[in-house]
Design a protein around this motif. Structure first.
Motif, PDB file in Angstrom:
ATOM      1  N   TYR A   3      37.980  -2.757  17.115  1.00 15.29           N
ATOM      2  CA  TYR A   3      39.146  -2.287  17.855  1.00 15.29           C
ATOM      3  C   TYR A   3      38.693  -1.800  19.225  1.00 15.29           C
ATOM      4  N   ASN A   4      39.137  -2.479  20.275  1.00 18.51           N
ATOM      5  CA  ASN A   4      38.781  -2.134  21.648  1.00 18.51           C
ATOM      6  C   ASN A   4      39.604  -0.924  22.080  1.00 18.51           C
ATOM      7  N   THR A   5      38.950   0.220  22.265  1.00 17.17           N
ATOM      8  CA  THR A   5      39.664   1.462  22.570  1.00 17.17           C
ATOM      9  C   THR A   5      40.182   1.510  23.996  1.00 17.17           C
ATOM     10  N   VAL A   6      39.649   0.680  24.890  1.00 16.42           N
ATOM     11  CA  VAL A   6      40.136   0.642  26.271  1.00 16.42           C
ATOM     12  C   VAL A   6      41.378  -0.238  26.374  1.00 16.42           C
ATOM     13  N   LEU A   7      41.301  -1.436  25.809  1.00 13.32           N
ATOM     14  CA  LEU A   7      42.431  -2.364  25.869  1.00 13.32           C
ATOM     15  C   LEU A   7      43.451  -2.115  24.769  1.00 13.32           C
ATOM     16  N   SER A   8      43.107  -1.248  23.813  1.00 10.44           N
ATOM     17  CA  SER A   8      44.010  -0.920  22.696  1.00 10.44           C
ATOM     18  C   SER A   8      44.426  -2.168  21.919  1.00 10.44           C
ATOM     19  N   CYS A   9      43.456  -2.963  21.546  1.00  8.90           N
ATOM     20  CA  CYS A   9      43.749  -4.170  20.769  1.00  8.90           C
ATOM     21  C   CYS A   9      42.560  -4.489  19.861  1.00  8.90           C
ATOM     22  N   THR A  10      42.841  -5.268  18.802  1.00  4.60           N
ATOM     23  CA  THR A  10      41.797  -5.720  17.888  1.00  4.60           C
ATOM     24  C   THR A  10      41.181  -7.011  18.421  1.00  4.60           C
ATOM     25  N   GLU A  11      39.850  -7.092  18.381  1.00  3.99           N
ATOM     26  CA  GLU A  11      39.133  -8.292  18.811  1.00  3.99           C
ATOM     27  C   GLU A  11      38.420  -8.895  17.605  1.00  3.99           C
TER      28      GLU A  11
ATOM     29  N   ASN B 244      51.880  -8.804   5.699  1.00  5.80           N
ATOM     30  CA  ASN B 244      51.806  -7.410   6.144  1.00  5.80           C
ATOM     31  C   ASN B 244      50.528  -6.729   5.662  1.00  5.80           C
ATOM     32  N   ASP B 245      50.061  -7.081   4.461  1.00  2.93           N
ATOM     33  CA  ASP B 245      48.804  -6.517   3.968  1.00  2.93           C
ATOM     34  C   ASP B 245      47.647  -6.889   4.886  1.00  2.93           C
ATOM     35  N   ILE B 246      47.655  -8.132   5.343  1.00  5.38           N
ATOM     36  CA  ILE B 246      46.577  -8.589   6.233  1.00  5.38           C
ATOM     37  C   ILE B 246      46.673  -7.883   7.586  1.00  5.38           C
ATOM     38  N   ARG B 247      47.892  -7.766   8.119  1.00  5.69           N
ATOM     39  CA  ARG B 247      48.072  -7.054   9.389  1.00  5.69           C
ATOM     40  C   ARG B 247      47.671  -5.589   9.254  1.00  5.69           C
ATOM     41  N   ASN B 248      48.037  -4.972   8.127  1.00  4.49           N
ATOM     42  CA  ASN B 248      47.697  -3.562   7.930  1.00  4.49           C
ATOM     43  C   ASN B 248      46.192  -3.347   7.962  1.00  4.49           C
ATOM     44  N   TYR B 249      45.442  -4.253   7.366  1.00  8.08           N
ATOM     45  CA  TYR B 249      43.982  -4.119   7.386  1.00  8.08           C
ATOM     46  C   TYR B 249      43.446  -4.287   8.804  1.00  8.08           C
ATOM     47  N   ILE B 250      43.886  -5.333   9.491  1.00 11.39           N
ATOM     48  CA  ILE B 250      43.348  -5.635  10.823  1.00 11.39           C
ATOM     49  C   ILE B 250      43.690  -4.534  11.829  1.00 11.39           C
ATOM     50  N   GLU B 251      44.853  -3.892  11.654  1.00 12.11           N
ATOM     51  CA  GLU B 251      45.293  -2.875  12.605  1.00 12.11           C
ATOM     52  C   GLU B 251      44.971  -1.458  12.146  1.00 12.11           C
ATOM     53  N   SER B 252      44.204  -1.287  11.086  1.00 10.69           N
ATOM     54  CA  SER B 252      43.888   0.039  10.565  1.00 10.69           C
ATOM     55  C   SER B 252      42.505   0.481  11.029  1.00 10.69           C
ATOM     56  N   ASP B 253      42.141   1.733  10.680  1.00  8.72           N
ATOM     57  CA  ASP B 253      40.822   2.241  11.038  1.00  8.72           C
ATOM     58  C   ASP B 253      39.730   1.745  10.081  1.00  8.72           C
ATOM     59  N   TYR B 254      40.064   0.821   9.178  1.00  9.38           N
ATOM     60  CA  TYR B 254      39.015   0.109   8.450  1.00  9.38           C
ATOM     61  C   TYR B 254      38.204  -0.758   9.411  1.00  9.38           C
ATOM     62  N   VAL B 255      38.829  -1.126  10.508  1.00  6.52           N
ATOM     63  CA  VAL B 255      38.132  -1.889  11.550  1.00  6.52           C
ATOM     64  C   VAL B 255      37.472  -0.893  12.502  1.00  6.52           C
ATOM     65  N   ARG B 256      36.196  -1.081  12.771  1.00  2.67           N
ATOM     66  CA  ARG B 256      35.438  -0.122  13.587  1.00  2.67           C
ATOM     67  C   ARG B 256      35.947  -0.089  15.019  1.00  2.67           C
TER      68      ARG B 256
ATOM     69  N   ILE C 174      39.032  -8.156 -10.486  1.00  2.00           N
ATOM     70  CA  ILE C 174      39.352  -8.894  -9.267  1.00  2.00           C
ATOM     71  C   ILE C 174      40.859  -9.102  -9.161  1.00  2.00           C
ATOM     72  N   ASP C 175      41.491  -9.449 -10.290  1.00  2.00           N
ATOM     73  CA  ASP C 175      42.927  -9.674 -10.271  1.00  2.00           C
ATOM     74  C   ASP C 175      43.696  -8.416  -9.914  1.00  2.00           C
ATOM     75  N   LEU C 176      43.140  -7.253 -10.283  1.00  2.00           N
ATOM     76  CA  LEU C 176      43.835  -6.004  -9.991  1.00  2.00           C
ATOM     77  C   LEU C 176      43.586  -5.490  -8.576  1.00  2.00           C
ATOM     78  N   CYS C 177      42.653  -6.098  -7.858  1.00  3.00           N
ATOM     79  CA  CYS C 177      42.314  -5.607  -6.512  1.00  3.00           C
ATOM     80  C   CYS C 177      42.413  -6.728  -5.473  1.00  3.00           C
ATOM     81  N   PRO C 178      43.587  -7.258  -5.250  1.00  6.55           N
ATOM     82  CA  PRO C 178      43.716  -8.336  -4.272  1.00  6.55           C
ATOM     83  C   PRO C 178      43.384  -7.888  -2.842  1.00  6.55           C
ATOM     84  N   ILE C 179      43.634  -6.615  -2.540  1.00  7.47           N
ATOM     85  CA  ILE C 179      43.309  -6.119  -1.195  1.00  7.47           C
ATOM     86  C   ILE C 179      41.799  -6.188  -0.962  1.00  7.47           C
ATOM     87  N   ASP C 180      41.028  -5.777  -1.993  1.00  9.17           N
ATOM     88  CA  ASP C 180      39.577  -5.832  -1.844  1.00  9.17           C
ATOM     89  C   ASP C 180      39.101  -7.273  -1.695  1.00  9.17           C
TER      90      ASP C 180
END
Length: 455
Positions: free
Chosen positions: A27-35, A71-83, A7-13
């Motif tokens: 991720y709303n593909t029409v409005l181009s934003c995360t909901e 930035n780690d949190i923003r990277n996750y929210i704005e990445s394709d990890y979000v459907r 757990i200590d080695l995987c803070p992102i997880d």
């Protein structure tokens, strides 16, 4: 101990697990934003993730003791990890195959009281074009290039009718506050909105109508740079247009107003019942699947242009034309003559005075070219139109057929043909073609040839 070390080695997880236990993201593909929505709320409770809420989420992660940066949190929210989520495609999929067979589109059209005989047909074609626009078909060459224009005094529920065209699930896609002066905003709105109401259409200048608006309304896709973007992107166009006005003389394109369908209301629109949107769009999808047209063909476009003439802005030169001239249909009419735009304009100006300005000459020529029944032909220096002067049976004009053929019916073998300038010679040769066509017609329909005296 091994689990703790992992757990200590995987803070992102740990961060992802923590966030997904509390929030659902898409991720709303029409409005181009995360909901987002808290997991405890219903599935239809998604809202756009604004900066204020994002900071709250960052603080929640940090308070949990998870050692990740903002930035780690923003990277996750704005990445394709979000459907990804297409709200329009999702709604249309729920309507597919659900039509009950009733004409819901016709019912909606009948709530608009008007004397326009083809309104129901035009509205159905436009609605199908709007739904087809939402489907992002890659083979589209043109967008939904026609917009209904509802005309009436205030209080006839025009704006209410426009807003109710979209269901609650898609109401975010309606706007009536678009500033056409901001071209970048218009382009982005056409890719992120579903229905744009050009409210108070009479406030749009003729220059914008004939230029920018006429161009963008037919685009199949949009090229624009997103906010904070670094390059132009080609974005699918989603939006269709509708318009409202309290005035009747509002269309200004001298080459023909085919982008709008002027519909003047005879009574307030019936808004007592909310449309059954699920069935409305289920019917539209079924009609498209069955091959119904979602565009206006050439004949329908000509009908629209002819109908729209009653809503055109009448310049002084246009209004005075009918006082001085009428459209001639027969080139053999002794009173008919071929005149250029400048010659017609000069006759009108002589009659009404200096109030007519020369800078309206080009637009006036376009109006002449689109008058119903107007015959025209190209000469070397200009285009000439076949007209008759009001109250005149015979006119003194070097371009009148009877004058040129009365003394010499065969100018082609006369030396006089070579003693005129090229423009006169072209006109004479063209009228000879008209003459011989008429002669062949007479010979084929009579036993004895009897030509008009003037010929």
């Amino acid at each position: 101990k091994n689990a703790t070390k992992t757990i200590d080695l995987c803070p992102i997880d740990r961060m992802i697990s923590f966030l997904t236990m509390r929030y659902a993201f898409r991720y709303n593909t029409v409005l181009s934003c995360t909901e987002y929505r808290p997991v405890a709320l219903p599935a239809d409770s998604f809202t756009p993730l604004d900066p204020r809420m994002l900071r709250r989420i960052i603080l929640e992660v940090q308070r949990e003791g998870i050692e990740v940066s903002p930035n780690d949190i923003r990277n996750y929210i704005e990445s394709d990890y979000v459907r990804q989520f297409d709200p329009v495609g999702d709604y249309l999929a729920s309507c597919e195959g659900a039509w009950d067979g009733h004409d819901h589109i016709g019912d909606l059209a009948r709530t608009v009281p008007t004397d326009a005989p083809l309104w129901h047909k035009w509205f159905k074609t436009w609605l199908l074009a709007m739904v087809s626009q939402w489907q992002n078909q890659p083979s589209r060459l043109y967008g939904n290039s026609v917009a209904p224009l509802l005309i009436s005094p205030q209080g006839y529920h025009k704006s209410t009718f426009c807003r109710r065209l979209l269901p609650d699930a898609l109401k975010w896609g309606y706007t009536d506050s678009l500033a056409l002066s901001d071209r970048r905003q218009v382009m982005l709105a056409m890719s992120q909105q579903l229905l744009i109401n050009l409210d108070e259409f009479n406030q749009i200048s003729p220059r914008v109508q004939q230029g920018f608006l006429k161009n963008v309304i037919q685009l199949p896709s949009i090229k624009a740079k997103r906010p904070y973007g670094t390059h132009l992107e080609e974005l699918p166009r989603k939006a269709s247009f509708i318009a409202t006005s309290n005035m009747t003389d509002i269309l200004s394109d001298p080459s023909g107003n085919r982008r709008f369908i002027g519909i003047e209301l005879t009574a307030p629109i019936d808004t007592s019942r909310v449309p059954d949107h699920h069935q409305l769009f289920a019917q539209a999808l079924q009609l498209l699947r069955n091959g119904s047209r979602s565009w206006f063909d050439k004949a329908e476009t000509e009908q629209i242009m002819l109908w729209n003439r009653r809503y055109e802005i009448q310049e002084p030169a246009d209004q005075y034309f009918s006082l001085c001239f009428s459209v001639a249909t027969d080139p053999f009419d002794p009173a008919a003559e071929w005149l250029s735009t400048a010659e017609i304009f000069d006759v009108i100006k002589q009659k009404v005075g200096s109030s007519l300005q020369v800078n309206t000459l080009i637009a006036f020529g376009r109006k002449l070219a689109n008058m119903p029944g107007m015959r025209r032909r190209k000469c070397e220096t200009c285009t000439r139109y076949l007209v008759k002067r009001v109250g005149s049976k015979l006119v003194d004009s070097p371009f009148r057929l009877a004058d040129r053929l009365a003394d010499n019916p065969f100018p082609a073998i006369s030396p006089s043909l070579y003693n005129v300038d090229n423009e006169h010679r072209t006109a004479i040769l063209e009228d000879m073609a008209d003459f011989f066509t008429y002669l062949i017609y007479v010979m084929s329909h009579t036993d004895v040839i009897s030509l008009p005296v003037t010929l």
